[in-house]
Scaffold this active site. Structure first.
Site, PDB file in Angstrom:
ATOM      1  CD  GLU A   1      -5.563 -20.111 -23.834  1.00  0.00           C
ATOM      2  OE1 GLU A   1      -6.572 -19.671 -24.752  1.00  0.00           O
ATOM      3  OE2 GLU A   1      -5.799 -20.483 -22.710  1.00  0.00           O
TER       4      GLU A   1
ATOM      5  CB  THR B   1      -9.202 -14.344 -21.181  1.00  0.00           C
ATOM      6  OG1 THR B   1      -9.913 -15.305 -20.946  1.00  0.00           O
ATOM      7  CG2 THR B   1      -7.764 -14.468 -20.150  1.00  0.00           C
TER       8      THR B   1
HETATM    9  N1  HSE Z   1      -5.247 -18.140 -15.668  1.00  0.00           N
HETATM   10  C1  HSE Z   1      -5.749 -17.424 -16.835  1.00  0.00           C
HETATM   11  C2  HSE Z   1      -6.472 -16.237 -15.922  1.00  0.00           C
HETATM   12  C3  HSE Z   1      -6.983 -18.464 -17.240  1.00  0.00           C
HETATM   13  O1  HSE Z   1      -7.207 -16.505 -14.746  1.00  0.00           O
HETATM   14  O2  HSE Z   1      -6.379 -15.364 -16.548  1.00  0.00           O
HETATM   15  C4  HSE Z   1      -7.632 -17.645 -18.416  1.00  0.00           C
HETATM   16  O3  HSE Z   1      -8.875 -18.511 -18.628  1.00  0.00           O
END
Ligand code: HSE
Length: 307
Positions: free
Chosen positions: A128, A181
């Site tokens: 990630e 993201t």
């Molecule tokens: N919790 C993370 C965000 C997940 O919302 O940025 C990313 O897919």
């Protein structure tokens, strides 16, 4: 074992109130990956279908995860790797997490299972980090554990599996736009008012309690996000209209799936979930934006071996 084929599910992170702390796994939507041992020590990505991702092992998060696991065990291993993406990167459905969790699971099997599930989460988090700059745990934990998960702590990593009420279904609308993201994290404030923090952690408690007691109405009341959604919804065209349509059709709650742009809703019963999907579809059918919708069960299986 010389070869393994796995399915790694798509996931919904955050579930409105639990930014970076809650996740769930979807049924039937996800990636397939095949890992075949080679006679040498090379790691070669031989096939990628369904997305435009790097074949160079040094540029693909799959390589990051494998190398970290082999280093930890002081081992060398050659592999041919096939990746079949079942959904698009940048969807908010945990695309990088599905690849990272699937890789961690498969390598653990090929090595004879030296790692615990929590350790697999840690390796997948490196993937990630390689993909989006942050070692996020919610999507990879949901993919590895299945069901609902709570990330109670990142240091050390502690993942808690939560119960999945039998009659809870998810409907979703995925606008065909990509949100990275990293970009969706950059729009968030670094500090938040205490009153918002109180609302948010009260809702996390409410949601967890609702899952344990099968209290669907409590689950619905707890699906509120006063911290992240107000910033991120600006990146998602017609978010408010889609959410309103879902709630008016009987959804328990609705919000942004992970970093978006997918919008999800939770409903009690498949019939309501299907009607909610249709209501979301109607909103986008009046726009120029391409999209697709689906209704899914919450999968209690995490990543698994398939034939
Ligand atoms: N919790 C993370 C965000 C997940 O919302 O940025 C990313 O897919």
């Amino acid at each position: 074992m010389d070869r393994i084929k796995i399915f790694s599910p798509a996931t919904v992170a955050n579930i409105s109130c639990g930014f970076d702390a809650l996740g769930l796994a979807l049924e039937g939507i996800g990636d397939e990956m095949v890992f075949t041992k080679r006679n040498d020590n090379q790691l070669i990505i031989t096939k990628i279908e369904g997305a435009n991702l790097p074949y160079n092992i040094n540029e693909n998060l799959v390589g990051t995860v494998i190398k970290a696991m082999l280093n930890d065990q002081n081992m060398q291993l050659g592999l041919d790797i096939e990746i079949y993406k079942g959904f698009k990167p940048g969807s908010g459905l945990g695309s990088s997490a599905a690849s990272a969790a699937g890789t961690a699971f498969a390598i653990n099997e090929l090595l004879g299972k030296p790692f615990t599930k929590t350790e697999l989460v840690q390796f997948a988090m490196l993937g990630e980090e390689a993909a989006c700059g942050s070692p996020i745990a919610d999507n990879v934990s949901a993919a590895l554990f299945g069901g609902f998960v709570l990330i109670r702590s990142l240091n050390p990593v502690e993942v808690i599996s939560l119960p999945v009420p039998d009659n809870l279904f998810i409907s979703a609308l995925h606008p065909q736009i990509e949100i990275k993201t990293e970009d969706a994290r950059n729009v968030l404030p670094q500090e938040i008012p205490l009153k918002d923090a109180i609302t948010q952690w009260s809702n996390v408690g409410g949601l967890v309690s609702g899952l344990y007691t099968n209290d669907y109405k409590l689950i619905g009341r707890s699906l509120q996000d006063v911290i992240v959604e107000p910033y991120r919804k600006k990146l998602i065209p017609h978010f408010d209209s889609v959410k309103r349509a879902a709630l008016n059709t009987g959804a328990l709650g609705a919000g942004i799936s992970g970093a978006g742009p997918t919008i999800f809703a939770l409903s009690k019963g498949m019939e309501t979930a299907k009607a909610v999907e249709e209501s979301m579809r109607k909103v986008y059918s009046h726009t120029e934006i391409e999209f697709y919708t689906f209704t899914s069960e919450i999968s209690v299986d995490g990543v698994k071996t398939i034939t």
